[in-house]
Enzyme design. Sequence first.
Site, PDB file in Angstrom:
ATOM      1  N   GLY A 127       6.461  26.689  22.680  1.00 24.54           N
ATOM      2  CA  GLY A 127       5.128  27.106  22.240  1.00 24.54           C
ATOM      3  C   GLY A 127       5.132  27.703  20.843  1.00 24.54           C
ATOM      4  N   ALA A 128       4.018  28.411  20.507  1.00 27.27           N
ATOM      5  CA  ALA A 128       3.764  28.852  19.125  1.00 27.27           C
ATOM      6  C   ALA A 128       3.915  27.616  18.232  1.00 27.27           C
ATOM      7  CB  ALA A 128       4.697  29.979  18.695  1.00 27.27           C
TER       8      ALA A 128
ATOM      9  N   HIS B  74       3.840  24.473  15.816  1.00 26.62           N
ATOM     10  CA  HIS B  74       3.640  24.283  14.380  1.00 26.62           C
ATOM     11  C   HIS B  74       3.795  22.795  14.062  1.00 26.62           C
ATOM     12  CE1 HIS B  74       7.986  24.027  14.299  1.00 26.62           C
ATOM     13  NE2 HIS B  74       8.098  25.256  14.777  1.00 26.62           N
TER      14      HIS B  74
ATOM     15  N   HIS C   3       6.603  20.783  15.742  1.00 30.41           N
ATOM     16  CA  HIS C   3       6.282  20.352  17.106  1.00 30.41           C
ATOM     17  C   HIS C   3       5.286  19.193  17.082  1.00 30.41           C
ATOM     18  CE1 HIS C   3       7.173  24.795  17.857  1.00 30.41           C
ATOM     19  NE2 HIS C   3       8.075  24.194  18.595  1.00 30.41           N
TER      20      HIS C   3
ATOM     21  N   ASP D 266      17.461  21.838  15.452  1.00 32.01           N
ATOM     22  CA  ASP D 266      18.403  22.466  16.383  1.00 32.01           C
ATOM     23  C   ASP D 266      19.513  21.449  16.665  1.00 32.01           C
ATOM     24  OD1 ASP D 266      16.900  25.061  17.145  1.00 32.01           O
ATOM     25  OD2 ASP D 266      15.391  23.495  17.285  1.00 32.01           O
TER      26      ASP D 266
ATOM     27  N   GLN E 112      21.982  21.943  19.652  1.00 27.88           N
ATOM     28  CA  GLN E 112      21.239  21.754  20.901  1.00 27.88           C
ATOM     29  C   GLN E 112      21.040  20.260  21.172  1.00 27.88           C
ATOM     30  OE1 GLN E 112      17.546  24.040  21.892  1.00 27.88           O
ATOM     31  NE2 GLN E 112      16.495  22.194  21.249  1.00 27.88           N
TER      32      GLN E 112
ATOM     33  N   VAL F  80      11.076  19.182   9.942  1.00 28.72           N
ATOM     34  CA  VAL F  80       9.858  19.285   9.120  1.00 28.72           C
ATOM     35  C   VAL F  80       9.922  20.607   8.348  1.00 28.72           C
ATOM     36  CG1 VAL F  80       7.333  19.354   9.159  1.00 28.72           C
ATOM     37  CG2 VAL F  80       8.576  17.932  10.810  1.00 28.72           C
TER      38      VAL F  80
ATOM     39  N   LEU G   5      10.293  24.698   9.205  1.00 29.93           N
ATOM     40  CA  LEU G   5       9.300  25.313  10.091  1.00 29.93           C
ATOM     41  C   LEU G   5       9.978  25.817  11.351  1.00 29.93           C
ATOM     42  CD1 LEU G   5       6.437  22.731   9.655  1.00 29.93           C
ATOM     43  CD2 LEU G   5       6.398  25.118   8.975  1.00 29.93           C
ATOM     44  N   SER G   6       9.572  27.002  11.780  1.00 31.55           N
ATOM     45  CA  SER G   6      10.128  27.605  12.987  1.00 31.55           C
ATOM     46  C   SER G   6       9.088  28.572  13.544  1.00 31.55           C
ATOM     47  CB  SER G   6      11.401  28.393  12.643  1.00 31.55           C
ATOM     48  OG  SER G   6      11.720  29.291  13.688  1.00 31.55           O
TER      49      SER G   6
HETATM   50  P1  AMP Z   1      11.188  25.264  20.172  1.00 34.57           P
HETATM   51  O1  AMP Z   1       9.763  25.463  20.551  1.00 34.57           O
HETATM   52  O2  AMP Z   1      11.641  26.100  19.026  1.00 34.57           O
HETATM   53  O3  AMP Z   1      12.122  25.344  21.366  1.00 34.57           O
HETATM   54  O4  AMP Z   1      11.300  23.769  19.659  1.00 34.57           O
HETATM   55  C1  AMP Z   1      10.882  22.688  20.442  1.00 34.57           C
HETATM   56  C2  AMP Z   1      11.352  21.415  19.797  1.00 34.57           C
HETATM   57  O5  AMP Z   1      10.812  21.324  18.479  1.00 34.57           O
HETATM   58  C3  AMP Z   1      12.888  21.358  19.650  1.00 34.57           C
HETATM   59  O6  AMP Z   1      13.334  20.050  19.938  1.00 34.57           O
HETATM   60  C4  AMP Z   1      13.077  21.716  18.197  1.00 34.57           C
HETATM   61  O7  AMP Z   1      14.277  21.187  17.639  1.00 34.57           O
HETATM   62  C5  AMP Z   1      11.859  21.089  17.560  1.00 34.57           C
HETATM   63  N1  AMP Z   1      11.574  21.702  16.259  1.00 34.57           N
HETATM   64  C6  AMP Z   1      11.444  23.027  15.995  1.00 34.57           C
HETATM   65  N2  AMP Z   1      11.225  23.216  14.670  1.00 34.57           N
HETATM   66  C7  AMP Z   1      11.234  21.988  14.101  1.00 34.57           C
HETATM   67  C8  AMP Z   1      11.077  21.514  12.767  1.00 34.57           C
HETATM   68  N3  AMP Z   1      10.874  22.338  11.739  1.00 34.57           N
HETATM   69  N4  AMP Z   1      11.138  20.178  12.553  1.00 34.57           N
HETATM   70  C9  AMP Z   1      11.358  19.313  13.593  1.00 34.57           C
HETATM   71  N5  AMP Z   1      11.514  19.699  14.877  1.00 34.57           N
HETATM   72  C10 AMP Z   1      11.451  21.018  15.122  1.00 34.57           C
END
Ligand code: AMP
Length: 273
Positions: free
Chosen positions: A28-29, A31, A34, A147, A150, A173, A181-182
């Site tokens: 979630g959260a 961006h 995602h 990631d 992962q 991204v 982005l995070s």
């Molecule tokens: P998260 O919500 O942080 O667990 O991320 C969910 C999915 O989105 C994971 O597969 C992450 O690797 C991917 N993700 C998070 N940030 C980015 C990004 N900046 N660019 C591409 N994929 C991302």
Amino acid sequence: MKVFHDPIALQRELQGLDGSIGFVPTMGALHLGHRTLMEEACQHNDVVVVSIFVNPTQFLEGEDLESYPRKEEADRRICELSGVDYLFYPSADVMYTHDEVHVCAPDVRAYVLEGLSRPGHFDGVLTVVLKLFHIVMPTRAYFGKKDAQQLALIEQMVRNFFLHVKIVAVDTVRESDGLALSSRNVYLSSAEREEALKISYALKRATKLIAQGELDTTPITQEMQQIMATLDVEYIAFVTRKFEHIERVEIGNTVILIAARVGATRLIDNLQL
Ligand code: AMP
């Protein structure tokens, strides 16, 4: 878009569908990173499922489980606007019982880098991803290269457990100035955000040195350290795509990884060569 909280109800619903299922697991959260995963999923599948679950088992004692950004309403709208068909929003109570079977990440790749900094983290990640795969039974599942470790471990789990799902890796991204982005970027003050830019800059600089012919990782690491001198750098690592440490860059088979703290915020980034 249909929203489900109950794993069994979602499983039943999806089992009754024809066509391919694209799945995007998230915490979630949401961006643009995602959303890019969701767009990819929408393009190549008949039905798209997104899960939003801040998975407690992948957080260590003292990490940001409680404060992790939660934006239920905004996330729901983003999913809807992105063309998602099913949003799975479970609680921890329905995903876990008290004492249960879980997945252990392999020693060789999981106990370096993120696994060393965050022991047990990948056990939690793999366990929840396996649960989610069994609930959704996706044709394709989308993960970010952001990631990288992962992603490599999930690919390994799919091979080791003979899971019938195709893992699709999506490029990181970034903001226009390079910051990956995070969801955790919201923790950064504007001064910290400026500092955080040094991480992507160090990766860019490494690429430039390599393009100029420098393949020895020691001088490259030193320059990266200088660029990030004001950050609390946890690691700078050069590994193959199989996460074996290397001292010479192998073009086409090298990932450069960084983990660093900017103030209280821990950020990771990487670049594949
Ligand atoms: P998260 O919500 O942080 O667990 O991320 C969910 C999915 O989105 C994971 O597969 C992450 O690797 C991917 N993700 C998070 N940030 C980015 C990004 N900046 N660019 C591409 N994929 C991302």
